[in-house]
Design a protein around this motif. Structure first.
Motif, mmCIF file in Angstrom:
data_model
loop_
_atom_site.group_PDB
_atom_site.id
_atom_site.type_symbol
_atom_site.label_atom_id
_atom_site.label_comp_id
_atom_site.label_asym_id
_atom_site.label_seq_id
_atom_site.Cartn_x
_atom_site.Cartn_y
_atom_site.Cartn_z
ATOM 1 N N LEU A 77 0.872 -1.183 0.000
ATOM 2 C CA LEU A 77 0.000 0.000 0.000
ATOM 3 C C LEU A 77 0.905 1.229 0.000
ATOM 4 C CD1 LEU A 77 -2.899 1.141 0.178
ATOM 5 C CD2 LEU A 77 -2.681 1.055 2.662
ATOM 6 N N VAL A 78 1.123 1.789 -1.181
ATOM 7 C CA VAL A 78 2.095 2.892 -1.289
ATOM 8 C C VAL A 78 1.476 4.252 -0.969
ATOM 9 C CG1 VAL A 78 3.689 1.727 -2.849
ATOM 10 C CG2 VAL A 78 1.772 2.987 -3.808
ATOM 11 N N GLN A 79 0.155 4.346 -1.097
ATOM 12 C CA GLN A 79 -0.494 5.624 -0.781
ATOM 13 C C GLN A 79 -1.913 5.346 -0.307
ATOM 14 O OE1 GLN A 79 -3.041 7.125 -3.259
ATOM 15 N NE2 GLN A 79 -3.568 8.446 -1.554
ATOM 16 N N SER A 80 -2.314 6.074 0.737
ATOM 17 C CA SER A 80 -3.686 5.967 1.217
ATOM 18 C C SER A 80 -4.099 7.322 1.762
ATOM 19 C CB SER A 80 -3.789 4.900 2.314
ATOM 20 O OG SER A 80 -5.096 4.888 2.846
ATOM 21 N N SER A 81 -5.158 7.903 1.217
ATOM 22 C CA SER A 81 -5.554 9.234 1.667
ATOM 23 C C SER A 81 -6.471 9.185 2.884
ATOM 24 C CB SER A 81 -6.195 10.033 0.520
ATOM 25 O OG SER A 81 -7.392 9.435 0.108
ATOM 26 N N VAL A 82 -6.849 7.973 3.315
ATOM 27 C CA VAL A 82 -7.579 7.829 4.584
ATOM 28 C C VAL A 82 -6.893 6.758 5.434
ATOM 29 C CG1 VAL A 82 -9.860 8.611 3.833
ATOM 30 C CG2 VAL A 82 -9.190 6.235 3.496
ATOM 31 N N GLN A 83 -7.198 6.772 6.724
ATOM 32 C CA GLN A 83 -6.511 5.890 7.676
ATOM 33 C C GLN A 83 -7.217 4.553 7.874
ATOM 34 O OE1 GLN A 83 -3.520 6.685 8.999
ATOM 35 N NE2 GLN A 83 -3.709 8.444 7.637
ATOM 36 N N TYR A 84 -8.485 4.459 7.468
ATOM 37 C CA TYR A 84 -9.261 3.286 7.845
ATOM 38 C C TYR A 84 -9.562 2.365 6.670
ATOM 39 C CZ TYR A 84 -10.050 5.464 12.341
ATOM 40 O OH TYR A 84 -9.871 6.016 13.579
ATOM 41 N N HIS A 85 -9.131 1.136 6.807
ATOM 42 C CA HIS A 85 -9.524 0.074 5.882
ATOM 43 C C HIS A 85 -9.817 -1.155 6.738
ATOM 44 C CE1 HIS A 85 -8.051 2.688 2.736
ATOM 45 N NE2 HIS A 85 -6.869 2.744 3.335
ATOM 46 N N ASP A 86 -10.733 -1.984 6.292
ATOM 47 C CA ASP A 86 -11.201 -3.097 7.117
ATOM 48 C C ASP A 86 -10.596 -4.416 6.641
ATOM 49 O OD1 ASP A 86 -13.787 -4.164 8.907
ATOM 50 O OD2 ASP A 86 -13.244 -5.463 7.241
ATOM 51 N N LEU A 87 -10.035 -5.162 7.595
ATOM 52 C CA LEU A 87 -9.491 -6.494 7.293
ATOM 53 C C LEU A 87 -10.277 -7.577 8.016
ATOM 54 C CD1 LEU A 87 -5.686 -5.685 7.682
ATOM 55 C CD2 LEU A 87 -6.901 -6.087 5.544
ATOM 56 N N ILE A 88 -11.399 -7.202 8.624
ATOM 57 C CA ILE A 88 -12.123 -8.127 9.496
ATOM 58 C C ILE A 88 -13.342 -8.745 8.820
ATOM 59 C CG2 ILE A 88 -13.377 -8.353 11.664
ATOM 60 C CD1 ILE A 88 -11.787 -5.957 12.707
ATOM 61 N N HIS A 89 -14.117 -7.927 8.131
ATOM 62 C CA HIS A 89 -15.418 -8.399 7.646
ATOM 63 C C HIS A 89 -15.317 -9.206 6.354
ATOM 64 C CE1 HIS A 89 -16.890 -5.372 10.504
ATOM 65 N NE2 HIS A 89 -17.994 -6.102 10.521
ATOM 66 N N PRO A 90 -16.183 -10.212 6.214
ATOM 67 C CA PRO A 90 -16.279 -10.921 4.937
ATOM 68 C C PRO A 90 -16.997 -10.042 3.910
ATOM 69 C CG PRO A 90 -17.998 -11.693 6.412
ATOM 70 C CD PRO A 90 -17.169 -10.702 7.196
ATOM 71 N N ALA A 91 -16.961 -10.484 2.651
ATOM 72 C CA ALA A 91 -17.736 -9.800 1.608
ATOM 73 C C ALA A 91 -19.219 -9.953 1.928
ATOM 74 C CB ALA A 91 -17.438 -10.408 0.242
ATOM 75 N N CYS A 92 -20.027 -8.949 1.572
ATOM 76 C CA CYS A 92 -21.472 -9.121 1.727
ATOM 77 C C CYS A 92 -21.930 -10.221 0.764
ATOM 78 C CB CYS A 92 -22.219 -7.808 1.536
ATOM 79 S SG CYS A 92 -22.083 -7.042 -0.081
#
Ligand SMILES: [Zn+2]
Length: 187
Positions: A77-92
């Motif tokens: 992840l070379v650039q991210s303009s926000v701090q929050y991404h989720d690694l917990i939830h499955p796909a809907c």
């Protein structure tokens, strides 16, 4: 290549090692369910659990890598303009819509990814822009994404990859700010 991911749909493409992709939240507050597979080793795919394990955090931040079930780096992840991404939830999924919202035949990320990737088995995704908050007691709450129009992430491929990205179909919760919109990918 610049490609639109229409609301409640998914796209798939190949990304060669050394190349990058930029994923853009066009209107803001739209989550992207992101999965990837090695294009040369059929048994290697994204593992959000290995990613949590190796990075030592349930978040994914600029400079950190995305790992496979073989504990090898797939992307950085070379650039991210926000701090929050989720690694917990499955796909809907159909089961999720049935269970949480008593809805049948709802568009969903799992079926969209299965269809576009022509695969029966899809790993749990990275949910880019999804704003999951964890309480000290372990309870989790999904808040509206913090993304505004044009917020983005940029990822650098560490292997030859097949990528699938779904514009998340949930319009019933704060996950996507109660409305589903388009995303854009440049690769
Ligand atoms: Zn979804």
């Amino acid at each position: 290549m610049r490609e639109r991911i229409e609301a409640q749909t998914a796209i798939a493409f190949n990304l060669t090692k050394g190349k990058s992709l930029k994923l853009i939240d066009i209107y803001g507050k739209q989550v992207a369910d992101f999965v990837c597979f090695s294009s040369v080793d059929d048994g290697e795919q994204l593992s959000t659990k290995a990613t949590i394990d190796l990075n030592g955090t349930i978040r994914l931040s600029e400079g950190q890598q995305v790992f496979s079930n073989r504990y090898e780096p797939l992307l950085t992840l070379v650039q991210s303009s926000v701090q929050y991404h989720d690694l917990i939830h499955p796909a809907c999924s159909p089961a999720m819509f049935q269970n949480l919202y008593k809805k049948k035949d709802h568009p969903n990320c799992l079926d969209n990814l299965k269809g576009i990737l022509e695969r029966d088995r899809i790993p749990d995704p990275i949910n880019f822009f999804m704003n999951t908050h964890m309480e000290p007691d372990g309870k989790i709450k999904v808040n509206e994404p913090l993304t505004g129009p044009g917020d983005s992430v940029e990822l650098h491929a560490e292997k030859n990859l097949i990528i699938g990205i779904a514009a998340c179909s949930v319009e019933e919760s704060p996950c996507n700010g109660f409305r589903c919109t388009d995303l854009e990918v440049i690769y």
